[in-house]
Scaffold this motif. Structure first.
Motif, PDB file in Angstrom:
ATOM      1  N   THR A 256       0.644  -1.141   0.135  1.00 23.24           N
ATOM      2  CA  THR A 256       0.075  -0.004  -0.003  1.00 23.24           C
ATOM      3  C   THR A 256       0.925   1.227  -0.085  1.00 23.24           C
ATOM      4  OG1 THR A 256      -1.925  -0.886   1.271  1.00 23.24           O
ATOM      5  CG2 THR A 256      -1.826   1.415   1.060  1.00 23.24           C
ATOM      6  N   GLN A 257       1.905   1.369   0.990  1.00 18.83           N
ATOM      7  CA  GLN A 257       2.943   2.151   1.029  1.00 18.83           C
ATOM      8  C   GLN A 257       3.516   2.554  -0.439  1.00 18.83           C
ATOM      9  OE1 GLN A 257       6.208   1.627   3.614  1.00 18.83           O
ATOM     10  NE2 GLN A 257       6.955   3.724   3.422  1.00 18.83           N
TER      11      GLN A 257
ATOM     12  N   HIS B  24       2.462   1.454  -3.536  1.00 20.66           N
ATOM     13  CA  HIS B  24       1.595   2.167  -4.464  1.00 20.66           C
ATOM     14  C   HIS B  24       1.168   3.640  -4.237  1.00 20.66           C
ATOM     15  CE1 HIS B  24       0.685  -1.627  -6.679  1.00 20.66           C
ATOM     16  NE2 HIS B  24       0.767  -2.282  -5.681  1.00 20.66           N
ATOM     17  N   GLU B  25       1.025   4.121  -3.114  1.00 19.46           N
ATOM     18  CA  GLU B  25       0.912   5.499  -2.714  1.00 19.46           C
ATOM     19  C   GLU B  25       2.014   6.413  -3.046  1.00 19.46           C
ATOM     20  OE1 GLU B  25      -0.159   5.538   1.500  1.00 19.46           O
ATOM     21  OE2 GLU B  25      -2.291   4.899   0.965  1.00 19.46           O
ATOM     22  N   ASN B  26       3.068   5.809  -3.447  1.00 19.66           N
ATOM     23  CA  ASN B  26       4.414   6.544  -3.868  1.00 19.66           C
ATOM     24  C   ASN B  26       4.888   5.947  -5.246  1.00 19.66           C
ATOM     25  OD1 ASN B  26       5.423   8.133  -1.187  1.00 19.66           O
ATOM     26  ND2 ASN B  26       4.490   6.394  -0.522  1.00 19.66           N
TER      27      ASN B  26
END
Length: 331
Positions: free
Chosen positions: A195-196, A198-200
């Motif tokens: 998740t981290q 994909h958020e970056n």
């Protein structure tokens, strides 16, 4: 991993990580003060101690990876583990008395006292350790026949998924709850990492390749062993079409020529830095070549390097990777 290439795999991919295990849920509660309660607590402790001692002496039949039915201790105390994923046992709170040693792991300090039983495994060294269980990550029947005379010996597929490995070891080592706790914590941590990422900037469907040089100027693509097991997991990166073919063949890795690099290279490339000086020199030459420099991932700066000994698939190395991947991939 195909059984026929197990020996090469043992020499080729030894890698491993640090993990925070959840507390065991079977600790005895402390009774309230008072004579009756104190007596009850003493009786409970004595019963538990007697049960533990009985379990240590008990045996059961365990069917291993290659089909042997072996009488093993219910609670092994002196375990030799011969294979690539020693960190799996450590994550369950089991420190082997004998291992296939590989210096430079993330858990070197935890196995400092363990005896190196060599490759191939030394019967003499194994015998001297007086083990009550030997876990053998190999399908070589000739070796199995020799070491199974030393102590109860079970074969183990170290290239299975980490969840399968932990559950099998949890069963074998009488650590079932610890295994489930680890899997739950690991799955949560892995989801949070992806998740981290994909958020970056990590996009859905991006592909990845993992390459390493082996002594003799040999280039390998890793597929179903080590770092790719994490990369190609749920919510992660995807294998390229050529790497998928390797996976479909149930192989952990495959040797390729440098001319084939572009066929296997993904949107992101991971380099596993080797141990030996000649392989390090071959890596430098590869990274200086025009073939390498013309790969799209190289031009876009999406290349990441990891120590091959640390970036493995065992439980402790996996926890290390969950921390290290974002450090490299988030710029």
């Amino acid at each position: 991993m195909k059984k026929g290439i197990r020996n090469t795999a043992v020499l080729f991919t030894v890698t491993w990580l640090s993990i925070l295990l959840l507390a065991c849920g079977n600790q005895a509660t402390t009774p309230a003060a008072g004579a009756d309660d104190s007596k009850a607590a003493t009786e409970t402790t004595e019963t538990q101690t007697a049960t533990e001692e009985t379990n240590e002496a008990e045996t059961r039949v365990f069917k291993d990876w290659t089909g042997h039915e072996v009488e093993v201790p219910v609670t092994p105390k002196r375990v030799i583990y011969h294979g690539e994923v020693t960190g799996d046992l450590l994550a369950l709170g089991v420190v082997p008395v004998g291992i296939l040693r590989q210096d430079g792991t993330v858990y070197d300090d935890q196995v400092a006292q363990a005896e190196d039983v060599g490759f191939p495994i030394s019967v003499e060294k194994a015998l001297a350790l007086n083990p009550d269980l030997i876990i053998f990550s190999n399908s070589d029947e000739a070796q199995y026949d020799q070491i199974s005379k030393v102590a109860p010996t079970v074969t183990f597929d170290s290239f299975g998924s980490i969840e399968d490995r932990m559950r099998i070891l949890g069963d074998l080592l009488n650590k079932k709850q610890e295994a489930e706790d680890w899997i739950t914590a690991h799955q949560k941590a892995t989801e949070e990492m992806w998740t981290q990422l994909h958020e970056n900037g990590l996009k859905e469907g991006e592909t990845a390749s993992v390459f390493t040089m082996y002594p003799g100027n040999r280039l390998f693509v890793m597929a179903g062993a080590g770092l790719p097991q994490l990369l190609y997991g749920k919510d992660g990166l995807k294998p390229t079409a050529e790497i998928q073919k390797v996976l479909d063949e149930d192989m952990g890795f495959v040797e390729i020529s440098t001319e084939k690099l572009s066929d296997f290279a993904g949107d992101r490339i991971f380099i596993l830095d080797p141990v030996t000086d000649d392989a390090k020199q071959s890596t430098k030459e590869l990274l200086d070549s025009s073939i390498w420099k013309n790969l799209p991932a190289v031009k876009e700066g999406k290349v990441y390097r990891f120590d091959i000994v640390k970036a493995s698939s065992d439980a402790l190395s996996r926890e290390w990777l969950l921390q290290e991947l974002p450090k490299q991939m988030i710029q």
